[in-house]
Design a protein around this motif. Structure first.
Motif, PDB file in Angstrom:
ATOM      1  N   THR A  65       1.197   1.649  -6.691  1.00 14.19           N
ATOM      2  CA  THR A  65      -0.056   1.708  -7.467  1.00 14.19           C
ATOM      3  C   THR A  65       0.197   1.603  -8.963  1.00 14.19           C
ATOM      4  O   THR A  65      -0.534   0.903  -9.666  1.00 14.19           O
ATOM      5  CB  THR A  65      -0.801   3.026  -7.167  1.00 14.19           C
ATOM      6  N   PHE A  66       1.231   2.296  -9.459  1.00 16.47           N
ATOM      7  CA  PHE A  66       1.462   2.292 -10.907  1.00 16.47           C
ATOM      8  C   PHE A  66       2.440   1.223 -11.364  1.00 16.47           C
ATOM      9  O   PHE A  66       2.313   0.668 -12.445  1.00 16.47           O
ATOM     10  CB  PHE A  66       1.889   3.691 -11.371  1.00 16.47           C
ATOM     11  N   THR A  67       3.428   0.919 -10.512  1.00 21.71           N
ATOM     12  CA  THR A  67       4.424  -0.094 -10.886  1.00 21.71           C
ATOM     13  C   THR A  67       3.923  -1.508 -10.574  1.00 21.71           C
ATOM     14  O   THR A  67       4.523  -2.488 -10.998  1.00 21.71           O
ATOM     15  CB  THR A  67       5.724   0.140 -10.091  1.00 21.71           C
ATOM     16  N   LEU A  84      -2.399  -4.260  -6.409  1.00 19.18           N
ATOM     17  CA  LEU A  84      -2.976  -4.847  -7.631  1.00 19.18           C
ATOM     18  C   LEU A  84      -4.212  -4.109  -8.129  1.00 19.18           C
ATOM     19  O   LEU A  84      -4.914  -4.608  -9.012  1.00 19.18           O
ATOM     20  CB  LEU A  84      -3.301  -6.329  -7.378  1.00 19.18           C
ATOM     21  N   TYR A  85      -4.445  -2.915  -7.577  1.00 19.12           N
ATOM     22  CA  TYR A  85      -5.656  -2.168  -7.957  1.00 19.12           C
ATOM     23  C   TYR A  85      -5.765  -2.015  -9.473  1.00 19.12           C
ATOM     24  O   TYR A  85      -6.826  -2.127 -10.051  1.00 19.12           O
ATOM     25  CB  TYR A  85      -5.633  -0.786  -7.290  1.00 19.12           C
ATOM     26  N   PRO A 112      -5.801  -7.707  -2.739  1.00 22.84           N
ATOM     27  CA  PRO A 112      -5.591  -9.132  -3.051  1.00 22.84           C
ATOM     28  C   PRO A 112      -6.803  -9.793  -3.689  1.00 22.84           C
ATOM     29  O   PRO A 112      -6.690 -10.902  -4.207  1.00 22.84           O
ATOM     30  CB  PRO A 112      -5.293  -9.742  -1.674  1.00 22.84           C
ATOM     31  N   GLU A 113      -7.960  -9.100  -3.670  1.00 19.42           N
ATOM     32  CA  GLU A 113      -9.154  -9.644  -4.345  1.00 19.42           C
ATOM     33  C   GLU A 113      -8.826  -9.958  -5.799  1.00 19.42           C
ATOM     34  O   GLU A 113      -9.382 -10.870  -6.405  1.00 19.42           O
ATOM     35  CB  GLU A 113     -10.302  -8.627  -4.292  1.00 19.42           C
ATOM     36  N   LYS A 114      -7.866  -9.177  -6.366  1.00 19.72           N
ATOM     37  CA  LYS A 114      -7.490  -9.342  -7.772  1.00 19.72           C
ATOM     38  C   LYS A 114      -6.761 -10.660  -8.033  1.00 19.72           C
ATOM     39  O   LYS A 114      -6.579 -11.058  -9.184  1.00 19.72           O
ATOM     40  CB  LYS A 114      -6.571  -8.192  -8.192  1.00 19.72           C
ATOM     41  N   LEU A 115      -6.285 -11.303  -6.976  1.00 20.79           N
ATOM     42  CA  LEU A 115      -5.539 -12.553  -7.156  1.00 20.79           C
ATOM     43  C   LEU A 115      -6.454 -13.738  -7.454  1.00 20.79           C
ATOM     44  O   LEU A 115      -5.983 -14.796  -7.874  1.00 20.79           O
ATOM     45  CB  LEU A 115      -4.746 -12.880  -5.879  1.00 20.79           C
TER      46      LEU A 115
END
Ligand SMILES: Nc1ncnc2c1ncn2[C@@H]1O[C@H](COP(=O)(O)OP(=O)(O)OP(=O)(O)O)[C@@H](O)[C@H]1O
Ligand SMILES: [Mg+2]
Length: 159
Positions: A65-67, A84-85, A112-115
């Motif tokens: 989540t953070f990396t 990718l949140y 993956p929506e962020k892609l």
């Protein structure tokens, strides 16, 4: 465009882990799984079990989540686990090397929506839905366009 789609009901976290291990056994370099579902759907649970089954020793598999990305040495290529949140811009996906990894490593992507349109067309998409009445039940809908995934899904649907 999605050419193929199939849904499967999963009764428990253990069943999800079993399915993750079966899918893992079928993966090779250049395979990408896109893991969709709301917070707590079970994306990381699926990814952890899949990754662990490809590693020679038990390893800690923290949430990325953070990396944004955690990588592991698999038998024949790297395994990239990505969440990718918290992605702030699409540029980061290129900077992380994730776009190149889609073609050369095994990649698992949460959110993956962020892609947007960088999502690889050869990916297998898993949409994990919660059940309205039973807490541990999930429905996983698989979607794919690349026919390379069809034998795996035929195999899974016989279970
Ligand atoms: N059938 C199931 N499959 C997967 N997880 C389940 C199932 N039933 C219950 N769970 C539980 O749901 C939780 C899923 O958490 P997990 O961290 O995998 O979610 P996530 O989709 O990765 O969320 P996030 O978007 O926050 O990363 C775990 O505690 C897991 O044990
Ligand atoms: Mg997660």
């Amino acid at each position: 465009m999605t050419a193929f789609s199939v849904s499967k009901d999963i009764q428990s976290p253990d069943d999800m882990a079993d399915m993750a291990r079966k899918i893992a056994a079928h993966l090779s370099a250049g395979d990408c799984l896109l893991l969709e579902g709301i917070i707590g759907a079970g994306k990381s649970h699926f990814a952890r079990n899949l990754i662990q089954s490809l590693l020679p020793q038990p390893e800690d598999i923290p949430s990325p989540t953070f990396t944004l990305v955690q990588t592991y040495d698999g038998p024949d290529c790297e395994i990239w686990h990505s969440d990718l949140y918290r992605l702030s811009s699409l540029d980061e996906v290129f900077e992380l090397g994730l776009v190149e990894a889609f073609d050369s490593e095994i990649t698992l992507v949460e959110w993956p929506e962020k892609l947007e349109d960088v999502a690889p067309p050869h990916a297998l998409r898993l949409k994990i839905d919660l059940n309205d009445t039973v807490e541990d039940v999930r429905t996983v809908t698989f979607e794919w366009s690349d026919p390379k995934w069809t034998p795996l899904l035929e195999n899974l649907s016989h279970d």
